[in-house]
Each structure stands twice: as C-alpha cells, then as structure tokens.
Design a protein around this motif. Structure first.
Motif, PDB file in Angstrom:
ATOM      1  N   ARG A  33      74.521 -48.777   7.510  1.00  0.00           N
ATOM      2  CA  ARG A  33      74.991 -50.066   7.016  1.00  0.00           C
ATOM      3  C   ARG A  33      75.379 -50.964   8.174  1.00  0.00           C
ATOM      4  O   ARG A  33      75.072 -52.142   8.183  1.00  0.00           O
ATOM      5  CB  ARG A  33      76.180 -49.883   6.080  1.00  0.00           C
ATOM      6  CG  ARG A  33      75.790 -49.363   4.719  1.00  0.00           C
ATOM      7  CD  ARG A  33      76.957 -49.426   3.808  1.00  0.00           C
ATOM      8  NE  ARG A  33      78.036 -48.616   4.392  1.00  0.00           N
ATOM      9  CZ  ARG A  33      78.976 -48.023   3.711  1.00  0.00           C
ATOM     10  NH1 ARG A  33      79.014 -48.127   2.418  1.00  0.00           N
ATOM     11  NH2 ARG A  33      79.909 -47.323   4.303  1.00  0.00           N
ATOM     12  N   THR A  34      76.055 -50.405   9.155  1.00  0.00           N
ATOM     13  CA  THR A  34      76.438 -51.189  10.314  1.00  0.00           C
ATOM     14  C   THR A  34      75.204 -51.628  11.078  1.00  0.00           C
ATOM     15  O   THR A  34      75.117 -52.767  11.521  1.00  0.00           O
ATOM     16  CB  THR A  34      77.373 -50.371  11.231  1.00  0.00           C
ATOM     17  OG1 THR A  34      78.487 -49.942  10.464  1.00  0.00           O
ATOM     18  CG2 THR A  34      77.846 -51.198  12.399  1.00  0.00           C
ATOM     19  N   GLY A  35      74.238 -50.747  11.222  1.00  0.00           N
ATOM     20  CA  GLY A  35      72.992 -51.104  11.896  1.00  0.00           C
ATOM     21  C   GLY A  35      72.271 -52.217  11.174  1.00  0.00           C
ATOM     22  O   GLY A  35      71.702 -53.104  11.804  1.00  0.00           O
ATOM     23  N   GLY A  36      72.311 -52.194   9.849  1.00  0.00           N
ATOM     24  CA  GLY A  36      71.689 -53.260   9.066  1.00  0.00           C
ATOM     25  C   GLY A  36      72.402 -54.587   9.251  1.00  0.00           C
ATOM     26  O   GLY A  36      71.771 -55.638   9.314  1.00  0.00           O
ATOM     27  N   ARG A  37      73.724 -54.518   9.341  1.00  0.00           N
ATOM     28  CA  ARG A  37      74.494 -55.750   9.558  1.00  0.00           C
ATOM     29  C   ARG A  37      74.222 -56.319  10.948  1.00  0.00           C
ATOM     30  O   ARG A  37      74.122 -57.530  11.108  1.00  0.00           O
ATOM     31  CB  ARG A  37      75.981 -55.477   9.387  1.00  0.00           C
ATOM     32  CG  ARG A  37      76.377 -55.253   7.961  1.00  0.00           C
ATOM     33  CD  ARG A  37      77.855 -55.042   7.831  1.00  0.00           C
ATOM     34  NE  ARG A  37      78.175 -54.701   6.461  1.00  0.00           N
ATOM     35  CZ  ARG A  37      79.203 -53.980   6.104  1.00  0.00           C
ATOM     36  NH1 ARG A  37      80.027 -53.508   7.017  1.00  0.00           N
ATOM     37  NH2 ARG A  37      79.437 -53.714   4.844  1.00  0.00           N
ATOM     38  N   ARG A  39      71.532 -55.916  12.691  1.00  0.00           N
ATOM     39  CA  ARG A  39      70.170 -56.465  12.667  1.00  0.00           C
ATOM     40  C   ARG A  39      70.150 -57.815  11.952  1.00  0.00           C
ATOM     41  O   ARG A  39      69.524 -58.774  12.417  1.00  0.00           O
ATOM     42  CB  ARG A  39      69.228 -55.490  11.973  1.00  0.00           C
ATOM     43  CG  ARG A  39      67.787 -55.939  11.997  1.00  0.00           C
ATOM     44  CD  ARG A  39      66.862 -54.825  11.495  1.00  0.00           C
ATOM     45  NE  ARG A  39      65.491 -55.221  11.625  1.00  0.00           N
ATOM     46  CZ  ARG A  39      64.777 -55.792  10.653  1.00  0.00           C
ATOM     47  NH1 ARG A  39      65.321 -55.997   9.470  1.00  0.00           N
ATOM     48  NH2 ARG A  39      63.529 -56.131  10.851  1.00  0.00           N
ATOM     49  N   ALA A  40      70.859 -57.909  10.840  1.00  0.00           N
ATOM     50  CA  ALA A  40      70.925 -59.179  10.108  1.00  0.00           C
ATOM     51  C   ALA A  40      71.607 -60.260  10.949  1.00  0.00           C
ATOM     52  O   ALA A  40      71.180 -61.417  10.938  1.00  0.00           O
ATOM     53  CB  ALA A  40      71.668 -58.988   8.792  1.00  0.00           C
ATOM     54  N   ALA A  41      72.645 -59.885  11.690  1.00  0.00           N
ATOM     55  CA  ALA A  41      73.329 -60.850  12.553  1.00  0.00           C
ATOM     56  C   ALA A  41      72.404 -61.321  13.672  1.00  0.00           C
ATOM     57  O   ALA A  41      72.395 -62.504  14.019  1.00  0.00           O
ATOM     58  CB  ALA A  41      74.597 -60.233  13.135  1.00  0.00           C
ATOM     59  N   ARG A  42      71.633 -60.405  14.230  1.00  0.00           N
ATOM     60  CA  ARG A  42      70.681 -60.785  15.285  1.00  0.00           C
ATOM     61  C   ARG A  42      69.620 -61.743  14.752  1.00  0.00           C
ATOM     62  O   ARG A  42      69.258 -62.720  15.402  1.00  0.00           O
ATOM     63  CB  ARG A  42      70.010 -59.548  15.869  1.00  0.00           C
ATOM     64  CG  ARG A  42      70.894 -58.763  16.781  1.00  0.00           C
ATOM     65  CD  ARG A  42      70.150 -57.592  17.373  1.00  0.00           C
ATOM     66  NE  ARG A  42      71.045 -56.799  18.184  1.00  0.00           N
ATOM     67  CZ  ARG A  42      70.893 -55.523  18.413  1.00  0.00           C
ATOM     68  NH1 ARG A  42      69.853 -54.877  17.906  1.00  0.00           N
ATOM     69  NH2 ARG A  42      71.749 -54.875  19.166  1.00  0.00           N
ATOM     70  N   THR A  47      67.502 -67.157  14.273  1.00  0.00           N
ATOM     71  CA  THR A  47      67.108 -68.264  13.396  1.00  0.00           C
ATOM     72  C   THR A  47      67.875 -69.529  13.762  1.00  0.00           C
ATOM     73  O   THR A  47      67.299 -70.624  13.818  1.00  0.00           O
ATOM     74  CB  THR A  47      67.351 -67.893  11.920  1.00  0.00           C
ATOM     75  OG1 THR A  47      66.618 -66.701  11.618  1.00  0.00           O
ATOM     76  CG2 THR A  47      66.939 -69.005  10.985  1.00  0.00           C
ATOM     77  N   LEU A  48      69.152 -69.381  14.030  1.00  0.00           N
ATOM     78  CA  LEU A  48      69.978 -70.511  14.447  1.00  0.00           C
ATOM     79  C   LEU A  48      69.456 -71.103  15.754  1.00  0.00           C
ATOM     80  O   LEU A  48      69.377 -72.328  15.903  1.00  0.00           O
ATOM     81  CB  LEU A  48      71.430 -70.066  14.599  1.00  0.00           C
ATOM     82  CG  LEU A  48      72.427 -71.128  15.024  1.00  0.00           C
ATOM     83  CD1 LEU A  48      72.537 -72.222  13.977  1.00  0.00           C
ATOM     84  CD2 LEU A  48      73.780 -70.487  15.277  1.00  0.00           C
ATOM     85  N   GLN A  49      69.069 -70.249  16.682  1.00  0.00           N
ATOM     86  CA  GLN A  49      68.526 -70.727  17.946  1.00  0.00           C
ATOM     87  C   GLN A  49      67.228 -71.507  17.733  1.00  0.00           C
ATOM     88  O   GLN A  49      67.027 -72.565  18.350  1.00  0.00           O
ATOM     89  CB  GLN A  49      68.256 -69.552  18.887  1.00  0.00           C
ATOM     90  CG  GLN A  49      69.509 -68.963  19.484  1.00  0.00           C
ATOM     91  CD  GLN A  49      69.215 -67.761  20.345  1.00  0.00           C
ATOM     92  OE1 GLN A  49      69.629 -66.670  20.026  1.00  0.00           O
ATOM     93  NE2 GLN A  49      68.506 -67.958  21.436  1.00  0.00           N
ATOM     94  N   VAL A  50      66.368 -71.005  16.877  1.00  0.00           N
ATOM     95  CA  VAL A  50      65.103 -71.695  16.601  1.00  0.00           C
ATOM     96  C   VAL A  50      65.376 -73.048  15.942  1.00  0.00           C
ATOM     97  O   VAL A  50      64.767 -74.066  16.310  1.00  0.00           O
ATOM     98  CB  VAL A  50      64.178 -70.818  15.729  1.00  0.00           C
ATOM     99  CG1 VAL A  50      62.981 -71.591  15.228  1.00  0.00           C
ATOM    100  CG2 VAL A  50      63.719 -69.586  16.507  1.00  0.00           C
TER     101      VAL A  50
END
Length: 170
Positions: A33-37, A39-42, A47-50
């Motif tokens: 779950r933490t790994g998924g979070r 990954r989602a944050a990355r 996306t924000l950078q783009v």
C-alpha cells in the motif's frame, strides 16, 4: 431442498511469532500500500511538472515570444518594452523545458520561483505606481504558481547534487 450446514467451531486467531518488523508481521501488508502511494505521488508530481511546463511554454512564454498584442501592451504599460518581454519569454520557455529534464528539474523550479517573485514585485509596483493604468488583476498568479514550484524543488532536490557532480566533471 436447501441444506443448512452446521456451525463450525470457531478457530482461534493466530498471532505472529516472528519479531516485530519482520516480513511476516502486519508491517508487511503496509508495504504494497505504501509502495502504491509512493508511486501515485510520483505520478502526480510528474503530471504537475508536465502541466507547469506546458503552462510556462505555451500560455506564458509563447505570447511574449510571438509579440502577442496583449503581452506587448502589458510590457509597454509597465515601461519595459519588447526587449524585456522577449528575455522573460525565453526564461519562461527555458524553465518550462527544464522542468521536464530530471537533472535540471529542481534548479528549474527554483529559477522559475525566483522569476515569479520578480513578476509579483513588478506587478504590485506597477499597480501602486500606475493605479489607474494597471489593475493588478494577475498579481496573485505568480504567488500561486510558486506553491507547486516549491513542491517540485523540494521533492526533486536530490538531483541538485547530481547536477553539481556533472558540472564538476567538466
């Protein structure tokens, strides 16, 4: 017609016998779950950078670089003329593109933040000095843009040491 099964005897819950923090305890279930979070944050940050790169490249720099009448009028109103307009357009375009390059993304976010501080000061000063000619409607925009830029600069700060290593090699 329907058979009802007899209730089975309750089973006792099993307790882990492994030391705390080992993969067999409850912390192991938090890993995926933490790994998924993470990954989602990355993905969200990328996306924000783009989006910011597109904003700086298209919505902000392009009107300045093609001398769109609204950009020319804005720079004329504050007394800077077309030279400053083109320079700022190039800086915004370069900063937007650098947000997409991993080695430069933190430095680009810092540089664009500095540019936004300057934009805020200029807009606020122009509003105060030329109260009737400049309405200051976009004065808060640079401050708003600094929030995601600061987030990018902070989270991508490890790339600054990588950039320094590359620069020292040359």
């Amino acid at each position: 017609m329907f058979e009802i099964a007899a209730p089975s005897a309750p089973t006792a819950p099993t307790t882990p016998t492994a030391p705390i923090g080992s993969p067999t305890t409850s912390t192991a279930s938090a890993g995926p779950r933490t790994g998924g979070r993470v990954r989602a944050a990355r993905i969200a940050l990328r996306t924000l950078q783009v989006l910011l790169a597109l904003f700086y490249g298209i919505a902000s720099a392009l009107p300045k670089l093609i001398a769109h009448p609204t950009a020319v009028e804005s720079f004329d109103r504050i007394g800077w003329g077309s030279g400053a307009m083109y320079i700022i357009g190039v800086l915004e375009l370069a900063g937007g593109m650098a947000l997409l390059i991993p080695l430069l993304q933190s430095v680009a976010a810092i540089a664009l933040s500095a540019l936004m501080v300057g934009a805020f000061i200029v807009q606020l000063t122009a509003f105060i000095v030329q109260l009737t000619a400049f309405d200051g409607q976009n004065a808060a925009t640079p401050l708003i843009l600094m929030v995601p830029l600061a987030l990018i600069a902070w989270t991508r700060r490890s790339h600054n040491s990588d950039l320094l290593r590359v620069l020292r090699r040359r």
